[in-house]
Structures are given as C-alpha cells and as structure tokens.
Design an enzyme around this catalytic site. Structure first.
Site, mmCIF file in Angstrom:
data_model
loop_
_atom_site.group_PDB
_atom_site.id
_atom_site.type_symbol
_atom_site.label_atom_id
_atom_site.label_comp_id
_atom_site.label_asym_id
_atom_site.label_seq_id
_atom_site.Cartn_x
_atom_site.Cartn_y
_atom_site.Cartn_z
ATOM 1 N N CYS A 1 -23.417 41.961 -0.430
ATOM 2 C CA CYS A 1 -22.820 41.059 0.532
ATOM 3 C C CYS A 1 -23.859 40.047 0.986
ATOM 4 O O CYS A 1 -24.998 40.388 1.248
ATOM 5 C CB CYS A 1 -22.270 41.759 1.758
ATOM 6 S SG CYS A 1 -21.017 42.978 1.407
ATOM 7 N N ARG B 1 -25.246 38.369 -4.593
ATOM 8 C CA ARG B 1 -25.255 39.617 -3.828
ATOM 9 C C ARG B 1 -23.876 40.261 -3.759
ATOM 10 O O ARG B 1 -23.741 41.421 -3.381
ATOM 11 C CB ARG B 1 -25.740 39.351 -2.398
ATOM 12 C CG ARG B 1 -27.180 38.929 -2.316
ATOM 13 C CD ARG B 1 -27.540 38.606 -0.904
ATOM 14 N NE ARG B 1 -27.654 39.796 -0.096
ATOM 15 C CZ ARG B 1 -28.808 40.365 0.248
ATOM 16 N NH1 ARG B 1 -29.922 39.851 -0.178
ATOM 17 N NH2 ARG B 1 -28.832 41.440 0.992
ATOM 18 N N TRP C 1 -19.163 42.249 -1.423
ATOM 19 C CA TRP C 1 -19.144 43.254 -2.485
ATOM 20 C C TRP C 1 -18.492 44.479 -1.843
ATOM 21 O O TRP C 1 -19.069 45.117 -0.967
ATOM 22 C CB TRP C 1 -20.564 43.571 -2.946
ATOM 23 C CG TRP C 1 -20.635 44.503 -4.121
ATOM 24 C CD1 TRP C 1 -20.570 44.168 -5.428
ATOM 25 C CD2 TRP C 1 -20.797 45.921 -4.084
ATOM 26 N NE1 TRP C 1 -20.676 45.289 -6.215
ATOM 27 C CE2 TRP C 1 -20.818 46.372 -5.424
ATOM 28 C CE3 TRP C 1 -20.932 46.859 -3.068
ATOM 29 C CZ2 TRP C 1 -20.962 47.718 -5.764
ATOM 30 C CZ3 TRP C 1 -21.070 48.196 -3.399
ATOM 31 C CH2 TRP C 1 -21.084 48.609 -4.732
ATOM 32 N N ASN D 1 -23.074 43.302 6.576
ATOM 33 C CA ASN D 1 -23.555 43.808 5.294
ATOM 34 C C ASN D 1 -24.021 45.231 5.548
ATOM 35 O O ASN D 1 -24.795 45.467 6.471
ATOM 36 C CB ASN D 1 -24.719 42.932 4.822
ATOM 37 C CG ASN D 1 -25.368 43.460 3.568
ATOM 38 O OD1 ASN D 1 -24.761 44.213 2.811
ATOM 39 N ND2 ASN D 1 -26.612 43.059 3.351
ATOM 40 N N GLY D 2 -23.542 46.197 4.765
ATOM 41 C CA GLY D 2 -23.944 47.594 4.979
ATOM 42 C C GLY D 2 -22.725 48.479 5.066
ATOM 43 O O GLY D 2 -21.622 48.078 4.674
ATOM 44 N N GLU E 1 -33.403 50.645 -21.150
ATOM 45 C CA GLU E 1 -33.185 49.344 -20.524
ATOM 46 C C GLU E 1 -32.282 48.472 -21.402
ATOM 47 O O GLU E 1 -31.402 47.759 -20.892
ATOM 48 C CB GLU E 1 -34.545 48.666 -20.266
ATOM 49 C CG GLU E 1 -34.502 47.260 -19.723
ATOM 50 C CD GLU E 1 -33.752 47.110 -18.401
ATOM 51 O OE1 GLU E 1 -33.393 48.114 -17.783
ATOM 52 O OE2 GLU E 1 -33.485 45.961 -18.012
ATOM 53 N N LYS F 1 -28.706 46.922 -20.194
ATOM 54 C CA LYS F 1 -28.381 45.483 -20.259
ATOM 55 C C LYS F 1 -27.065 45.283 -20.985
ATOM 56 O O LYS F 1 -26.219 44.520 -20.544
ATOM 57 C CB LYS F 1 -29.468 44.687 -20.997
ATOM 58 C CG LYS F 1 -30.766 44.400 -20.303
ATOM 59 C CD LYS F 1 -30.705 43.465 -19.134
ATOM 60 C CE LYS F 1 -30.379 44.189 -17.861
ATOM 61 N NZ LYS F 1 -31.458 44.694 -17.073
ATOM 62 N N GLU G 1 -24.062 46.565 -18.937
ATOM 63 C CA GLU G 1 -23.915 45.833 -17.680
ATOM 64 C C GLU G 1 -23.223 44.475 -17.863
ATOM 65 O O GLU G 1 -22.366 44.110 -17.068
ATOM 66 C CB GLU G 1 -25.331 45.631 -17.128
ATOM 67 C CG GLU G 1 -25.460 45.019 -15.787
ATOM 68 C CD GLU G 1 -26.915 44.932 -15.364
ATOM 69 O OE1 GLU G 1 -27.820 45.003 -16.216
ATOM 70 O OE2 GLU G 1 -27.147 44.790 -14.154
ATOM 71 N N HIS H 1 -29.862 67.021 -31.489
ATOM 72 C CA HIS H 1 -29.414 67.989 -30.485
ATOM 73 C C HIS H 1 -28.052 67.618 -29.909
ATOM 74 O O HIS H 1 -27.682 68.112 -28.842
ATOM 75 C CB HIS H 1 -30.460 68.127 -29.377
ATOM 76 C CG HIS H 1 -31.779 68.611 -29.886
ATOM 77 N ND1 HIS H 1 -31.963 69.882 -30.383
ATOM 78 C CD2 HIS H 1 -32.970 67.983 -30.040
ATOM 79 C CE1 HIS H 1 -33.213 70.024 -30.791
ATOM 80 N NE2 HIS H 1 -33.847 68.872 -30.594
ATOM 81 N N LYS I 1 -26.333 42.049 -6.938
ATOM 82 C CA LYS I 1 -27.755 41.973 -7.261
ATOM 83 C C LYS I 1 -28.603 42.894 -6.393
ATOM 84 O O LYS I 1 -29.488 43.571 -6.862
ATOM 85 C CB LYS I 1 -28.206 40.523 -7.079
ATOM 86 C CG LYS I 1 -29.660 40.264 -7.422
ATOM 87 C CD LYS I 1 -29.863 40.310 -8.907
ATOM 88 C CE LYS I 1 -31.301 40.073 -9.313
ATOM 89 N NZ LYS I 1 -31.538 40.524 -10.694
HETATM 90 O O1 M6R Z 1 -33.852 45.353 -6.502
HETATM 91 P P1 M6R Z 1 -34.114 46.599 -7.271
HETATM 92 O O2 M6R Z 1 -35.079 46.419 -8.378
HETATM 93 O O3 M6R Z 1 -34.514 47.753 -6.380
HETATM 94 O O4 M6R Z 1 -32.717 46.983 -7.901
HETATM 95 C C1 M6R Z 1 -32.521 48.192 -8.570
HETATM 96 C C2 M6R Z 1 -31.301 48.110 -9.457
HETATM 97 O O5 M6R Z 1 -30.150 47.908 -8.694
HETATM 98 C C3 M6R Z 1 -31.419 46.979 -10.483
HETATM 99 O O6 M6R Z 1 -32.594 47.110 -11.217
HETATM 100 C C4 M6R Z 1 -30.218 46.991 -11.453
HETATM 101 O O7 M6R Z 1 -30.194 48.151 -12.198
HETATM 102 C C5 M6R Z 1 -30.324 45.759 -12.332
HETATM 103 N N1 M6R Z 1 -29.626 44.671 -11.722
HETATM 104 C C6 M6R Z 1 -29.808 45.986 -13.689
HETATM 105 O O8 M6R Z 1 -29.996 44.851 -14.475
#
Ligand code: M6R
Length: 609
Positions: free
Chosen positions: A2, A27, A74, A99-100, A482, A486, A489, A505, A604
C-alpha cells in the site's frame, strides 16, 4: 505494501497526490483513491484497478482543495473493490488511509457497531476512521483523538487522518509501517516512501515507531509514543536520479536489469583499497563489531533470502565462520539456538519487510553480539535499528521482481565474506582475489547482458509451458532458486528449483517433454557431478536449457540447448549466472503478455506479515 501520500498546501493538491501514487504504485496496485477537503466538504474518488483508472476519473471530475490524502492498495482484508479502496470515511467527517494490518479489527468493529457506526467496507482500516470520529466526541483536537485511537490498535499501521471540520491539518501515526514527512516552502507532505514526494521536496524526516505527528502548512509537530514532543532529524534525500522514469526501456524490470553494471560499480565505490575490502563498507565502527564474529545467522525473505543462501557457501568455505540462513517468517516464530559471538545479518532491498524487521527485533532481544543489515533504503527501519548497515546504493528498484538488488546484495555479501575472512582464516591471496573479482564484476555483467538476443529467441520455447525445473549445485543452487522465483513471479509459470543431486530423490518423476529443465553450469569442481545429473534428465526424455561456461564442454543437440556464458571466476559466478536467468524470465513474461512490472497479487514492499 500500500502506498500513502498526503499534502497540506495553499494550492490544489490532487496532482501532487496522484503523481505520488503513480510513484508508489509498485507497493500495491489493486485499487486507488483520494480524499480532499474543499470548502468544508470532504470529497472522495476511488477506483478499482491501477492508479491510471483514478487519474482518468479525476480528469473527468477534478477535485480541488489544498488538504488531501491518497492511497494505492494491496488488499489484505476485503477483496480488491471500490468499496474496499481507501480512503475510508466516517460520518462524512473523517477520512483515513492506512498501510498495515489492524489485528484486533473484529473486536473494534463489534464495539463501534454497538455504538451505532455503520461499516461500508470489509477492511480492517475502517475501524480507524470510526474510532477517530468517536474519540473526537471526548477530545478537543484531531491530534488528541488520533493519539487516543492508536492506543486501542493492535498490529501495524502507517496512517494519515483528515477532518473536514479542521481543514488545514493532517495527523499521521506510525507503528510498524514507515512514514516520512516532506518539508516544502509553506506546505508539507507525508508519504510511505520519499520517492512519492521527490517532485515537490528533497527534505525529509522519518517518523519513529509510535510517533504521532500533526502537520499543517506552517508547522510539523511530532510526539513520541508517550506523547512527548520530539524532534526527528531532517535529511536531504540521497536519491540522485529520478527513479520514477523508465527512460528508453519498455519496463522498469528491463531497465533495472540493464542498470546492474552501474549499480555494482556504485556499490563498490570507496569500499576496496589496496586489494582489500574495507571494514568501513559496513559502517564507521564496523571493525569493532565484526572482529570477534565466529558465527553468522542470516535472515531474509524471497529474493533477499536467496542471496543469503548463496552467501552461506562463501562464509563457511572461504571466511571460515559457520553460517545459518533462515526465512524471516520462520525464524521469528520459532525458538532458535544462538551461538556465542554471533552476527545477525538481515538482507532487504526495502528495509521495511515486516517479517525481517520482526526477526531483527527478536534477535536483539536474544542478545546477538551485533546486527548488520544489507539494505538498499537509507533511513529505513532495518538501517535505523541495526548496529551496522551495508548501504547497497543500487538505486531505487521499482519493478516488483527484484533484479539489480539481488546482484548488489551478492556483491555486498561477498565483501562481508572477505572482511570476516580477514578476521578468521582467509589468506591474503584469497582476499586479493576476491577484491579483484569484485572490481571486474561490472564489466563481466555487461558482457553477460550481451546474451539478451539469444535468450529472447529461446524464450519462445516457454510460451506454451506450464511448468519448469531449475537445477544448480553448490552456490549455484540458490541461483537456480532465484531463477525459478523470477519465472513464476512474472510469467506465472510454475517453476521449482532443485539442488541437482536431489533429482533422483523424487523430482525425476516429473521429467517429460513438457517440463523444460534449466541448468546453471559454471566450470567448477561440481561440473562433472552436474553432468551426471544432466544425463539422468536426458535419459528420461527431458528437454534442457544449459547455461554453461564455454569450457564446460556441453554440446547442443536435440535434447539440449546450450547457451554459453562468459567465462568468470568462482567468486563472481553466482552473480554472472543470475543475469541470463533474469533475462529469460523477462522475455518469457513478454511473450505471455503478463504485467512485468506489477505482476498479479504481489507488491514490492511487504510491510505486513
Ligand atoms: O525488500 P525485501 O528485499 O526485504 O523483500 C523481500 C521479498 O519480498 C522480495 O525479495 C521478493 O521476493 C522479490 N520482489 C521477488 O522478486
């Protein structure tokens, strides 16, 4: 999560609020709204969908007025919809953005309903505006009513409140969700991230936990959790370029992938001298904190967690210190053992991730010898609450999918390896080799970006796929993780990563022609083992995409496409092999037509747990 913007000025503020929301859209982006006081009336416009929907609505019916609040959402409580979009209003008088998460919202809702308040949304937020309205019956000022309200809230909030009967005042409160005050000339602003306000000011003060502030055109008065007046240091923004601009790129993600050589050069600047990484990379007093460290506990989420996973291999093998890595949301809710002389390292792009912050606070209670954050956001909660900070200097990352932050985190963690190694068992030669490797990273990443066209062509193969498997060994296993994150996501393809020794396994059962297998294969001591795993996949009819060092002797054939990656040393290999995986996920998402920068259901900065 948010985005919040507020303004009190002598001019109309709708444009300022809207521009702020656009800059905060990363956000949260399922709905947006604005409320402005004009001639004693509270006017509100809300829209389901992106900020652009709201902008169109405001174009058609502008909202004049000099005091306003705005929000991009969000969803946590209540589906994304116009009725659940912020600002929420009580009795036509009080408007609130938040926000929260208010954890005791159900109980408060019951109490307020009994008092006669009618709820118009399913959100937890709405209790705040009715509570403030109720408290104003027994308190003289909006400030006092908000102070009384926040005492009743459990959970996390960054909130801004306005009252149409007191039209030149914003009251803001922070507990668990960041809020910054922006200082203008005869006007003031608030936001959940300074990025929102860069077009109108560069002078900011961050509220501390528990602070409540009243903000008018002429003054800002801040009170701590006990109601005592306090001063919070004003700072000039360190953001040197305007991250709100995509420039020549089609997406922020692509821009940020291409910014990696520059971001790496910036993160290295002034941190290596005489072929050694300087302790001061981690803050002025870092030597004092780091010299006796024998164990490292790393805490992070998502992409940042993957960076930590890679660093574990380095810290144990090269620095000679033991290392655990854990997801923050697990660490914070379990009893863990702390070794003597332990350093707690949090890794976070945003510095505000709720679980990571809670884990840091827990670690401090547990008595960790010292705490370090690897963070990209100056002034963020993690930076302020840690003993040491490695400021990443990657520049603002707007794309929800983290790219340049990840590679800069890897560079920072490699520097930590060198420094801790110096205090433990690392030879001078190895320190020198690490420094040299770090310094050649920007150029090597530039070379790896040259694979872009080849990878764009390859991405076509993934257009009709629903699943993918990523394989790596050693410190390339986190890189495979990772890569899988990606891809899932931003392209919504289900992707999993395995340490390739694990294949037999269980996951081998998944292999068929519809399950592309992506392999990261630098030329290291695990290469022969990895080749055996590749043969296991080939024997079962799997189709492989192998990112391999040109000397690794993989040949393309019917079952395997080999993409040669520029030759690189072992210290930088995880970082270099990340680049083609970022490009692959980007191009697959392009083909699939998904929203690259704002993938569905995500945000984000994850400031709720
Ligand atoms: O701001 P942060 O690095 O603490 O965020 C952690 C995760 O939310 C963040 O890395 C998320 O997994 C990425 N946006 C993925 O690309």
């Amino acid at each position: 999560m948010c985005g919040i913007v507020g303004a009190v000025a002598q001019r109309d503020v709708a444009e300022i609020l809207l521009e702020g929301l656009k800059r905060l859209e990363y956000r949260g982006y399922d709905s947006a709204g604005v409320a402005i006081i004009h001639e004693g009336e509270l006017k509100r416009t809300r829209r389901l969908g992106k900020v652009q929907e709201l902008a169109t609505a405001l174009d058609e019916s502008p909202l004049p007025g000099g005091t306003g609040i705005a929000h991009t959402r969000w969803a946590t409580h209540g589906e994304p919809s116009e009725r659940n979009a912020h600002p929420h209003i009580s009795c036509g008088d009080i408007a609130v953005v938040h926000n929260g998460i208010i954890e005791n919202h159900a109980k408060l809702r019951e109490q307020l309903t009994a008092l006669g308040y009618e709820f118009a949304s399913d959100t937890d937020t709405e209790v705040i505006c009715h509570l403030v309205h109720h408290e104003l019956k027994s308190h003289d000022t909006l400030l006092a009513a908000v102070q009384a309200t926040v005492k009743q809230l459990e959970g996390a909030y960054g909130t801004v409140v306005i009252d149409r009967r007191d039209p030149e005042r914003l009251v803001v409160a922070r507990s668990g969700s960041p809020l910054v005050i922006g200082y203008g000339l005869g006007e003031h602003f608030v936001a959940s991230d300074q990025l929102a306000l860069l077009p109108v000011t560069r002078t900011f003060a961050y509220l501390e936990e528990g602070d409540v502030a009243e903000v008018t055109r002429r003054e800002v008065n801040i009170f701590d959790i006990d109601g005592n007046p306090v001063t919070r240091e004003k700072k000039e923004s360190e953001i040197t370029h305007d991250a709100g601009d995509k420039g020549e790129y089609r997406h922020y993600m692509l821009k940020e992938i291409y910014e990696q050589p520059m971001a790496l050069a910036r993160t290295l600047e002034g941190r290596i001298a005489n072929q050694q990484v300087l302790d001061t990379a981690f803050g002025d007093n870092a030597a004092e904190f780091l010299k006796d460290i024998k164990h490292v506990q790393i805490i992070a989420c998502g992409t940042s967690y993957h960076a930590g996973m890679a660093a574990r291999y380095w810290l144990e093998e090269w620095a000679g210190v033991s290392c655990n890595v854990e997801i923050a949301s697990e660490f914070r809710y379990r009893k863990s053992h702390m070794f003597p002389n332990s350093l707690l390292v949090t890794i976070s792009q945003s510095g505000e991730t709720a679980d990571t912050l809670a884990a840091l606070r827990l670690a401090k209670e547990m008595g960790y010898k010292s705490t370090l954050t690897i963070c990209n956001a100056p002034g963020s909660s993690l930076v302020r609450e840690s003993d040491m900070a490695y400021m990443m200097k990657a520049g603002a990352e707007i794309g929800v999918a983290s790219t340049k932050a990840f590679t800069v985190q890897l560079a920072g963690l490699l520097m930590l390896t060198a420094v801790l190694g110096r205090y433990n068992s690392m030879s001078d030669e190895m320190q020198k080799a690490i420094s040299q490797s770090l310094q050649s990273m920007p150029a090597k990443v530039e070379q790896a970006l040259g694979l872009d066209d080849a990878i764009a062509a390859l991405a076509e193969d993934f257009a009709d796929k629903n699943h993918a498997l990523f394989l790596g060994r050693g410190d390339q296993y986190p890189i495979a993780m990772e890569g899988a994150l990606k891809l899932k996501e931003i392209s919504y393809i289900h992707a999993e990563a395995y340490a390739s020794g694990e294949l037999k396994h269980g996951p081998l059962a998944l292999i068929d022609a519809d399950m592309p297998v992506i392999v990261v294969a630098p030329n290291n001591e695990l290469l022969e083992k990895l080749k055996s795993n590749v043969e296991e996949v080939r024997a079962r009819g799997g189709l492989m995409y192998v990112f391999a060092d040109k000397d690794a002797e993989f040949e393309s054939d019917d079952t395997m496409k080999v993409i040669p990656v520029p030759h690189c040393d072992e210290f930088m290999a995880p970082l270099i092999y990340t680049i083609p995986l970022q490009l692959l996920s980007y191009h697959v998402a392009l083909i699939k037509g998904t929203d690259v920068d704002q993938p569905r259901n995500l945000a984000k900065s994850v400031t709720v747990e």
